[in-house]
Write a protein that holds these residues in place. Structure first.
Motif, PDB file in Angstrom:
ATOM      1  N   PHE A  18       9.118 100.009   4.870  1.00 48.33           N
ATOM      2  CA  PHE A  18       9.918  98.783   4.779  1.00 48.33           C
ATOM      3  C   PHE A  18      10.837  98.562   3.442  1.00 48.33           C
ATOM      4  O   PHE A  18      10.706  97.626   2.792  1.00 48.33           O
ATOM      5  CB  PHE A  18       8.459  97.598   4.158  1.00 48.33           C
ATOM      6  CG  PHE A  18       7.544  97.660   5.337  1.00 48.33           C
ATOM      7  CD1 PHE A  18       7.634  97.468   6.746  1.00 48.33           C
ATOM      8  CD2 PHE A  18       6.370  97.825   5.135  1.00 48.33           C
ATOM      9  CE1 PHE A  18       6.598  97.215   7.693  1.00 48.33           C
ATOM     10  CE2 PHE A  18       4.938  98.035   6.026  1.00 48.33           C
ATOM     11  CZ  PHE A  18       5.381  97.634   7.259  1.00 48.33           C
ATOM     12  N   ARG A  19      11.461  99.625   3.317  1.00 44.58           N
ATOM     13  CA  ARG A  19      12.813  99.508   2.406  1.00 44.58           C
ATOM     14  C   ARG A  19      13.805  99.423   3.000  1.00 44.58           C
ATOM     15  O   ARG A  19      14.064 100.167   4.038  1.00 44.58           O
ATOM     16  CB  ARG A  19      12.533 100.785   1.535  1.00 44.58           C
ATOM     17  CG  ARG A  19      11.360 100.952   0.636  1.00 44.58           C
ATOM     18  CD  ARG A  19      11.178  99.882  -0.347  1.00 44.58           C
ATOM     19  NE  ARG A  19       9.924  99.900  -1.086  1.00 44.58           N
ATOM     20  CZ  ARG A  19       9.738 100.218  -2.209  1.00 44.58           C
ATOM     21  NH1 ARG A  19      10.560 100.707  -3.059  1.00 44.58           N
ATOM     22  NH2 ARG A  19       8.383 100.283  -2.979  1.00 44.58           N
ATOM     23  N   GLU A  68       9.731  94.773   2.170  1.00 46.10           N
ATOM     24  CA  GLU A  68       9.084  94.688   0.904  1.00 46.10           C
ATOM     25  C   GLU A  68      10.282  93.885  -0.068  1.00 46.10           C
ATOM     26  O   GLU A  68      11.205  94.321  -0.115  1.00 46.10           O
ATOM     27  CB  GLU A  68       8.440  96.030   0.238  1.00 46.10           C
ATOM     28  CG  GLU A  68       7.774  95.571  -0.777  1.00 46.10           C
ATOM     29  CD  GLU A  68       6.955  96.913  -1.481  1.00 46.10           C
ATOM     30  OE1 GLU A  68       6.254  96.522  -2.231  1.00 46.10           O
ATOM     31  OE2 GLU A  68       7.074  97.769  -0.697  1.00 46.10           O
ATOM     32  N   LEU A  69       9.772  92.734  -0.595  1.00 49.85           N
ATOM     33  CA  LEU A  69      10.520  91.961  -1.708  1.00 49.85           C
ATOM     34  C   LEU A  69      10.308  92.566  -3.026  1.00 49.85           C
ATOM     35  O   LEU A  69       9.319  93.035  -3.460  1.00 49.85           O
ATOM     36  CB  LEU A  69      10.164  90.532  -1.725  1.00 49.85           C
ATOM     37  CG  LEU A  69      10.185  89.764  -0.302  1.00 49.85           C
ATOM     38  CD1 LEU A  69       9.881  88.480  -0.739  1.00 49.85           C
ATOM     39  CD2 LEU A  69      11.766  89.837   0.131  1.00 49.85           C
ATOM     40  N   ASN A  84      15.267 100.013  -5.912  1.00 53.61           N
ATOM     41  CA  ASN A  84      14.189 100.746  -5.145  1.00 53.61           C
ATOM     42  C   ASN A  84      14.190 100.622  -3.955  1.00 53.61           C
ATOM     43  O   ASN A  84      13.170 100.724  -3.213  1.00 53.61           O
ATOM     44  CB  ASN A  84      13.038 100.326  -5.814  1.00 53.61           C
ATOM     45  CG  ASN A  84      12.835 100.613  -7.207  1.00 53.61           C
ATOM     46  OD1 ASN A  84      12.895 101.837  -7.880  1.00 53.61           O
ATOM     47  ND2 ASN A  84      12.713  99.658  -8.075  1.00 53.61           N
ATOM     48  N   GLY A  85      15.230  99.918  -3.247  1.00 50.85           N
ATOM     49  CA  GLY A  85      15.382  99.791  -1.879  1.00 50.85           C
ATOM     50  C   GLY A  85      14.410  98.298  -1.344  1.00 50.85           C
ATOM     51  O   GLY A  85      14.220  98.069  -0.230  1.00 50.85           O
ATOM     52  N   MET A  86      13.947  97.563  -2.402  1.00 46.53           N
ATOM     53  CA  MET A  86      13.509  96.293  -2.046  1.00 46.53           C
ATOM     54  C   MET A  86      14.482  95.389  -1.882  1.00 46.53           C
ATOM     55  O   MET A  86      15.573  95.363  -2.560  1.00 46.53           O
ATOM     56  CB  MET A  86      12.519  96.333  -3.273  1.00 46.53           C
ATOM     57  CG  MET A  86      11.217  97.199  -3.332  1.00 46.53           C
ATOM     58  SD  MET A  86      10.266  96.511  -4.570  1.00 46.53           S
ATOM     59  CE  MET A  86       8.775  97.641  -4.433  1.00 46.53           C
ATOM     60  N   ALA A 110       8.005  88.797  -5.099  1.00 46.51           N
ATOM     61  CA  ALA A 110       8.044  90.363  -5.365  1.00 46.51           C
ATOM     62  C   ALA A 110       6.767  91.060  -4.925  1.00 46.51           C
ATOM     63  O   ALA A 110       5.413  90.404  -5.336  1.00 46.51           O
ATOM     64  CB  ALA A 110       8.137  90.640  -6.922  1.00 46.51           C
ATOM     65  N   GLY A 111       6.657  91.882  -4.113  1.00 47.55           N
ATOM     66  CA  GLY A 111       5.706  92.951  -3.483  1.00 47.55           C
ATOM     67  C   GLY A 111       5.261  92.320  -2.192  1.00 47.55           C
ATOM     68  O   GLY A 111       4.434  92.940  -1.465  1.00 47.55           O
ATOM     69  N   ASP A 112       5.583  91.080  -1.967  1.00 50.88           N
ATOM     70  CA  ASP A 112       5.255  90.703  -0.307  1.00 50.88           C
ATOM     71  C   ASP A 112       6.017  91.636   0.620  1.00 50.88           C
ATOM     72  O   ASP A 112       7.244  91.801   0.202  1.00 50.88           O
ATOM     73  CB  ASP A 112       5.793  89.416  -0.185  1.00 50.88           C
ATOM     74  CG  ASP A 112       4.760  88.166  -1.047  1.00 50.88           C
ATOM     75  OD1 ASP A 112       3.702  88.469  -1.490  1.00 50.88           O
ATOM     76  OD2 ASP A 112       4.912  87.123  -0.963  1.00 50.88           O
TER      77      ASP A 112
END
Length: 127
Positions: A18-19, A68-69, A84-86, A110-112
């Protein structure tokens, strides 16, 4: 299932699931790596498997996908890559061009892991 366009590319470095993904050496190959900034040659997002360096990695190039956020976003925000590709909101400053990979289909923090519409493009703010 919502159809999307998925293509496999050789990963030049490990890619997490998911990146956001970018061409890593566009002048010499079609290898890919995680996005590293808003100026990366963003072209899609890795699937839920990610990929190892030197191996083939599935990348969603069009349609609805998950990402991923790295920070809070709102539905409809254009998304670009953090270090980080988020996914983070794409915002261009005066005289700057920012690459985005698509638009958030829902809000998140963040993290969702959220759905977004893959549609790469550029934002430019005149000086």
């Amino acid at each position: 299932m919502i159809p999307s366009f998925i293509r496999s590319y050789e990963a030049s470095a490990d890619i997490l699931p998911f990146r956001l993904v970018a061409f890593s050496d566009a002048a010499s190959s079609a290898k890919v790596a995680q996005g590293a900034s808003e100026t990366s040659l963003l072209m899609g997002v890795s699937d839920k498997m990610g990929g190892d360096a030197g191996q083939m990695t599935d990348v969603v190039r069009a349609g609805l996908a998950s990402v991923e956020l790295g920070e809070a976003v709102s539905a409809g925000d254009p998304l670009t890559s953090d270090a980080n590709g988020m996914a983070v909101e794409a915002v261009a400053a005066a005289g700057e061009t920012v690459r985005f990979v698509g638009f958030a289909d829902q809000p998140g923090i963040a993290g969702d892991i959220i759905d977004f519409f893959v549609a790469p493009g550029l934002l430019h703010e005149p000086a």
